[in-house]
Design an enzyme around this catalytic site. Structure first.
Site, PDB file in Angstrom:
ATOM      1  CG  ASP A 178      88.717   9.923  25.244  1.00  0.00           C
ATOM      2  OD1 ASP A 178      89.326   8.953  25.734  1.00  0.00           O
ATOM      3  OD2 ASP A 178      88.986  10.395  24.121  1.00  0.00           O
ATOM      4  CB  THR A 221      94.214   5.454  18.772  1.00  0.00           C
ATOM      5  OG1 THR A 221      94.914   6.609  19.204  1.00  0.00           O
ATOM      6  CG2 THR A 221      95.169   4.526  18.034  1.00  0.00           C
ATOM      7  CG  ASN A 226      90.713  25.520  20.406  1.00  0.00           C
ATOM      8  OD1 ASN A 226      91.587  24.814  20.888  1.00  0.00           O
ATOM      9  ND2 ASN A 226      90.345  25.434  19.130  1.00  0.00           N
ATOM     10  CE  LYS A 229      90.848   8.750  20.094  1.00  0.00           C
ATOM     11  NZ  LYS A 229      91.026   9.613  21.267  1.00  0.00           N
TER      12      LYS A 229
END
Ligand SMILES: NC(=O)c1ccc[n+]([C@@H]2O[C@H](COP(=O)([O-])OP(=O)(O)OC[C@H]3O[C@@H](n4cnc5c(N)ncnc54)[C@H](OP(=O)(O)O)[C@@H]3O)[C@@H](O)[C@H]2O)c1
Length: 284
Positions: free
Chosen positions: A105, A65, A154, A69
């Site tokens: 994920d 995490t 984004n 990552k």
């Protein structure tokens, strides 16, 4: 624990807040497996030595995490196609001393989506807000699941454009496009979408405004937020106000963990036990 106990864990910095040990240890206990999941606090400059230690200590694998990552990629022996596309790893499997990087994920998101809505992404027009690691995972999975289109908006346009370029290399059937991060473009993009997915970190802080207001959303839409703390984000509140189906990030947290569990143990994870462990921890 005995000398024979199989060890897995989660590497991050900081790591004390992580709910993953609770979820995985409850699952091991429920299945009667002699395995333990341990939080591993590793500073960025210690990653290489930590990996050597885990390999030598006989760990079966570990989750990864923040902030490792991406950094960890260069230390691994092999990457799955998902992890390579996403450019980030959240699960490492240690097999015969070799480190294999996975990213669960995207599949975790999709399983949670299907579980919560009873629907698939086939033929759906999706709008993804964000272009970081989680957005890349969801975009990749959406194309695999047969989404009709994937639009990405984004804050940093260049990052969204990079994701779209990478998606175009992988898919011909799914129409992919980029949107600028403006109110007008977002409103237009939402109008075109069946499924809207927040993969930014907006919503984690109590002062964050909703990314979209109810007046631009419709009752026939599905709105997903990957943020799981708080479980009901300002965006999900707006989605509910509009009568849309609102899906929070906790289901994805469970399913991305369940997929890692499967990689390490080869066993079917007890999803309900994992969910219960998370919900109980949050009730504390
Ligand atoms: N439920 C789960 O199991 C799960 C799994 C993975 C991630 N997540 C959640 O997904 C979120 C993103 O994670 P990640 O790993 O993708 O992080 P990341 O790689 O750091 O990406 C963060 C994304 O958020 C955007 N962003 C940040 N602050 C913003 C703001 N103020 N306004 C607009 N956009 C903003 C960034 O835009 P720029 O590119 O412009 O900076 C980027 O697109 C986090 O909340 C994380 O907790 C949940």
């Amino acid at each position: 624990m005995t000398g024979r106990t199989t060890l897995v864990g989660i590497m991050g910095y900081p790591i004390r807040h992580s709910l993953s040990p609770l979820m995985h240890n409850a699952a091991f206990e429920a299945l009667g497996l002699d395995c333990r999941y341990i939080p591993l606090e590793v500073k960025p400059r210690q990653v290489r030595s930590a990996l050597n230690a885990l390999r030598r200590l006989g760990f079966r694998g570990f989750n990864v995490t923040i902030p490792h990552k991406r950094r960890i990629l260069s230390f691994l022996d092999r990457l799955t196609p998902e992890a390579r596309f996403i450019g980030a790893v959240n699960t490492v499997e240690i097999r015969n001393g070799r480190l294999i990087g996975h990213n669960t994920d995207g599949r975790g998101f999709y399983r949670a989506f299907a579980e919560a809505t009873g629907r698939s992404l086939r033929g759906k027009r999706t709008l993804i807000l964000g272009a970081g690691g989680a957005a890349r995972a969801v975009a990749f999975q959406s194309t695999l699941e047969g989404a009709a289109s994937v639009a990405v908006a984004n804050r940093s346009l260049a990052r969204a454009a990079g994701l779209i370029r990478d998606l175009r290399r992988r898919t011909r059937r799914c129409a992919v496009s980029v949107l600028p991060w403006t109110d007008a473009a977002l409103t237009w993009g939402v109008g075109q979408a069946d499924v809207v997915i927040n993969a930014t970190s907006v919503g984690m802080s109590p002062t964050d405004p909703p990314l979209l207001l109810s007046r631009v959303l419709r009752p026939d839409q599905i709105v997903c937020d990957l943020v799981y703390q708080p479980p009901i984000t300002p965006l999900l509140r707006e989605a509910r106000r509009a009568g849309a189906t609102a899906v929070g990030g906790l289901g994805m947290l469970v399913h991305q963990g369940a997929l890692a569990f499967e990689i390490w143990t080869g066993r079917r994870p007890p999803i309900e036990i994992m969910q219960e462990a998370l919900f109980l921890s949050r009730a504390d």
